[in-house]
Scaffold this active site. Sequence first.
Site, mmCIF file in Angstrom:
data_model
loop_
_atom_site.group_PDB
_atom_site.id
_atom_site.type_symbol
_atom_site.label_atom_id
_atom_site.label_comp_id
_atom_site.label_asym_id
_atom_site.label_seq_id
_atom_site.Cartn_x
_atom_site.Cartn_y
_atom_site.Cartn_z
ATOM 1 N N LEU A 22 -34.286 -12.569 -33.453
ATOM 2 C CA LEU A 22 -33.342 -11.564 -33.369
ATOM 3 C C LEU A 22 -32.919 -11.739 -34.813
ATOM 4 O O LEU A 22 -33.840 -12.450 -35.838
ATOM 5 C CB LEU A 22 -32.194 -13.063 -33.022
ATOM 6 C CG LEU A 22 -32.163 -13.158 -31.490
ATOM 7 C CD1 LEU A 22 -31.178 -13.882 -30.536
ATOM 8 C CD2 LEU A 22 -31.868 -11.534 -30.723
ATOM 9 N N ASP A 23 -32.164 -10.925 -35.578
ATOM 10 C CA ASP A 23 -31.704 -10.306 -37.085
ATOM 11 C C ASP A 23 -31.327 -11.903 -37.106
ATOM 12 O O ASP A 23 -30.618 -12.472 -37.129
ATOM 13 C CB ASP A 23 -31.121 -9.426 -37.049
ATOM 14 C CG ASP A 23 -32.385 -8.179 -36.737
ATOM 15 O OD1 ASP A 23 -32.923 -7.990 -36.990
ATOM 16 O OD2 ASP A 23 -31.856 -6.868 -36.249
ATOM 17 N N LYS A 24 -31.204 -12.353 -38.460
ATOM 18 C CA LYS A 24 -30.600 -13.100 -39.468
ATOM 19 C C LYS A 24 -28.739 -13.016 -39.323
ATOM 20 O O LYS A 24 -27.850 -14.132 -38.309
ATOM 21 C CB LYS A 24 -30.327 -12.729 -40.841
ATOM 22 C CG LYS A 24 -29.181 -13.343 -41.520
ATOM 23 C CD LYS A 24 -29.641 -14.064 -43.253
ATOM 24 C CE LYS A 24 -29.207 -14.667 -43.452
ATOM 25 N NZ LYS A 24 -28.620 -14.324 -45.339
#
Length: 324
Positions: A137-139
């Site tokens: 998942l993105d930051k």
Amino acid sequence: MAQITLSAEIQLSQLGQRLDQALAELFPDYSRSRLKTWIEQNLVHVNGDVVNVPRAKVYGGEQIEIVVEIDDDTRFEPENLPLNIVYEDDDILVINKPKDFVVHPGAGNASGTVLNALLYHYPAIAEVPRAGIVHRLDKDTTGLMVIAKTIPAQTKLVRDLQKRKITREYEAIACGIMTKGGMVDQPMARHPTKRTHMAVHPMGKPAVTHYRIMERFRNYTRLRLRLETGRTHQIRVHMAHIAHPLLGDQTYGGRPRPPKNASEELMQTLRDFKRQALHAIMLRLAHPITGELMEWHAPLPTDFVELVEALKADYQLHQDDLDY
């Protein structure tokens, strides 16, 4: 020393690039200079043959394999960081990732990641490639991730992911008033000039996103989305492509656009929401060892709930003025 194996396929969109440049895009966790050194050390195989010239051209479709020994002191360090564990057994771990938490170390994020936390809480997971991380998942995307605790579990989960047998659903707030659900079927690749960005590209890898409308607000729409594929930034890029970028997504154009005569409460909520409005809300898969079908749900995080409540209050306040 620890041996790692990296493998990937050169994308058609990389036609004409130097080999070291193409590898830097395919393996962003490693610097271009390190990859160049590996090429020169005869560690890079292209379609099974050693290629030791960094400036060699690629054409798309080549199979890349890199087998390299990494010194222990260059490996990632365990860190005592909290993990929100939703489910755990001997083979897998499901976590609910908060915002501002990078999944894997990379340029600018050498520590403080999910991987560092996994190495601390589960030392044996160091023997599993990528510390068992199957997908990312993105930051600033929150929500559910599955982690493999053993090599057999990871092998099966990766295979199931590639065969599209793992279901991942998200909630999001998109900019604009959408009238119906649908599907975005557009291939994606690295942006030709912005290495950290992705883009719709006719020569990219297949990417499919399904979406349906949950709720409409003034200037915004709440969505439920399902990934058929899992390209980097896929939902963010696909929604921007159809002119409905995610609220708060500064990378792909989701700058907040307050509706006319918005209350100060909504204005402040929009100002305070400094990330893309995207949450991995549901994960369903067959257990990699037992085969049991399993499903998990993660509630919306507090900032997302507050955003929805503020948008809903604004909509109710002005609904007599709306024509939809």
